[in-house]
Write an enzyme that holds these catalytic residues in place. Structure first.
Site, PDB file in Angstrom:
ATOM      1  N   ASP A   1      -5.592  -0.044   6.056  1.00 35.36           N
ATOM      2  CA  ASP A   1      -6.377  -0.428   7.230  1.00 35.36           C
ATOM      3  C   ASP A   1      -7.569   0.493   7.466  1.00 35.36           C
ATOM      4  O   ASP A   1      -8.678   0.043   7.778  1.00 35.36           O
ATOM      5  CB  ASP A   1      -5.480  -0.448   8.467  1.00 35.36           C
TER       6      ASP A   1
ATOM      7  N   ASP B   1       0.828  -1.232   0.000  1.00 30.38           N
ATOM      8  CA  ASP B   1       0.000   0.000   0.000  1.00 30.38           C
ATOM      9  C   ASP B   1       0.850   1.264   0.000  1.00 30.38           C
ATOM     10  O   ASP B   1       0.601   2.184  -0.792  1.00 30.38           O
ATOM     11  CB  ASP B   1      -1.052   0.004   1.131  1.00 30.38           C
TER      12      ASP B   1
HETATM   13  P1  NG1 Z   1      -0.745  -3.746  10.371  1.00 33.86           P
HETATM   14  O1  NG1 Z   1       0.548  -3.809  11.071  1.00 33.86           O
HETATM   15  O2  NG1 Z   1      -1.230  -5.097  10.077  1.00 33.86           O
HETATM   16  O3  NG1 Z   1      -1.797  -2.956  11.079  1.00 33.86           O
HETATM   17  C1  NG1 Z   1       0.568  -2.226   8.568  1.00 33.86           C
HETATM   18  C2  NG1 Z   1       0.117  -0.884   7.948  1.00 33.86           C
HETATM   19  C3  NG1 Z   1      -0.580  -1.105   6.604  1.00 33.86           C
HETATM   20  C4  NG1 Z   1       0.245  -1.992   5.683  1.00 33.86           C
HETATM   21  C5  NG1 Z   1       0.658  -3.280   6.430  1.00 33.86           C
HETATM   22  C6  NG1 Z   1       1.576  -4.165   5.625  1.00 33.86           C
HETATM   23  C7  NG1 Z   1      -0.730   1.007   9.283  1.00 33.86           C
HETATM   24  C8  NG1 Z   1      -1.789   1.518  10.173  1.00 33.86           C
HETATM   25  N1  NG1 Z   1      -0.848  -0.246   8.848  1.00 33.86           N
HETATM   26  O4  NG1 Z   1      -0.539  -2.978   8.946  1.00 33.86           O
HETATM   27  O5  NG1 Z   1      -0.843   0.144   5.991  1.00 33.86           O
HETATM   28  O6  NG1 Z   1       1.371  -1.316   5.189  1.00 33.86           O
HETATM   29  O7  NG1 Z   1       1.332  -2.970   7.641  1.00 33.86           O
HETATM   30  O8  NG1 Z   1       0.973  -4.553   4.431  1.00 33.86           O
HETATM   31  O9  NG1 Z   1       0.191   1.727   8.984  1.00 33.86           O
END
Ligand code: NG1
Length: 372
Positions: A154, A18
């Site tokens: 998310d 993303d």
């Molecule tokens: P997680 O750690 O699962 O909440 C984070 C990032 C996502 C995305 C994923 C990896 C935030 C809030 N969440 O998710 O945007 O990069 O890692 O795909 O930054």
């Protein structure tokens, strides 16, 4: 009392894409943050947490809200408050109580669900609105308040989830959500590793380091002048991008680059497999994603690898770590016929050996956040 509800999510495929401008394929969960609230006449936000591990919070909304030290849940509330204030101007506060049916720090996005629940509660209390896609983007940027240079998956899925469907989310050229129905005969199994992926603590640095490595790989010539991976892959095929990058990058940057460009292609292929209800092809893409996250992106752990192997050996079509990694959960897909065997194997070979009850569950693709 009004009630804001915001679901967590499980990402089926498209990990660490993303923030690189490439798509993701998450679904909203039937597990959520619930915020019961009433408006206040002043700017204060006063919230209790029904989970006794978390102390109450009390702060004033404004243009610049000072964070609480450490990895406090209240910083996700502050993140939403500050982002909204900057967007819509003066806001009155709320008071109430937060509860959750989402496991914390399990890679299921309880943090973004907290941000989303707070934002929709504040908008409701102030009789204000922000267009949905604007809100998704605003809260994604707003959550960086906690110091994680995260992407927009998310917040978008928590706000935009559709019952019965996963959503392909494109961030470039602009934010776009496309629901794709999950076949009734498929089961999506989530298995927490019980190792917390607390992004506000240690895993934050490792996450941010990956974001920088991805940018460095582009800047060192592998991007052919493109601004991001979306632009690059609009110009050249994945195989060409890889051939060109290899002599320009050191081993680590090349492997980060290879994960991102191949993961983007796996999302496209997974959407096709989902549309044609091809469980075998979909599962193989999940497993390939895990291998890439483990070996090239280096965000797996021995517990996550173990869970993936158990699920695959018990008959899942495929499995992978879900979310940022560094702990958290795996997701596995299986046919309705084999899901019981997969759940049993996870219990026998993982949870029982750790002396506890199974934490694995079947996830139902659910609707996005509401306030009523
Ligand atoms: P997680 O750690 O699962 O909440 C984070 C990032 C996502 C995305 C994923 C990896 C935030 C809030 N969440 O998710 O945007 O990069 O890692 O795909 O930054």
């Amino acid at each position: 009392m009004r009630v804001a509800r915001a679901p967590g999510r499980v990402n089926l495929i498209g990990e660490h894409t993303d923030y690189n401008g490439l798509p993701v394929l998450p679904m909203a969960l039937d597990r959520e943050i619930v915020l019961r609230f009433q408006p206040r006449a002043d700017r204060r936000v006063i919230l209790r947490n029904t989970d006794s591990r978390f102390s109450s919070i009390d702060f004033e909304l404004g243009e610049e809200i000072a964070p609480e030290a450490g990895g406090a849940w209240g910083n996700y509330v502050r993140a939403a408050g500050q982002a909204l204030w900057r967007e819509v101007g003066k806001l009155q506060g709320i008071e109430g109580e937060v509860s959750s049916t989402l496991p914390v720090a399990s890679g299921l996005s309880s943090s973004s669900a907290m941000v989303v629940a707070t934002a929709i509660a504040l908008l409701d209390a102030n009789e204000r609105s922000v267009p949905l896609e604007r809100l998704m983007d605003l809260l994604a940027r707003g959550e960086r308040y906690v110091g994680l240079q995260g992407g927009g998956m998310d917040q978008a899925i928590s706000l935009g989830g559709v019952a019965g469907s996963a959503l392909r989310i494109d961030f470039r050229p602009s934010l776009r959500l496309t629901p794709v129905a999950v076949p009734d005969s498929w089961r999506v199994i989530v298995a927490p590793s019980l190792v917390e992926a607390r992004k506000s603590a240690g895993a934050k640095d490792a996450y941010n380091a990956r974001v920088l490595e991805c940018r460095d790989a582009l800047a060192q010539g592998a991007g052919r002048g493109a601004r991001d991976y979306y632009d690059l892959l609009s110009q050249v095929a994945v195989s060409q991008a890889l051939a060109r990058a290899r002599p320009l990058l050191d081993d680590v940057l090349f492997r980060r680059f290879r994960h991102v460009v191949t993961e983007g292609a796996r999302v496209d292929a997974a959407v096709d497999a989902l549309r044609s209800a091809d469980l075998v092809a979909f599962g193989a893409l999940l497993s390939a994603s895990h291998t890439s996250l483990r070996d090239d992106y280096e965000v797996s752990s021995k517990e996550l690898d173990e869970l993936v192997t158990i699920a695959e050996e018990a008959g899942a079509a495929g499995a992978r770590l879900t979310g940022a990694g560094f702990g958290g959960s795996i997701v596995a897909v299986a046919s309705a016929d084999s899901s019981d065997a997969v759940l049993r194997a996870l219990e026998d070979h993982y949870y029982s050996r750790r002396g506890g009850e199974s934490a694995a569950f079947i996830a139902l693709p659910s609707a996005g956040a509401t306030v009523s």
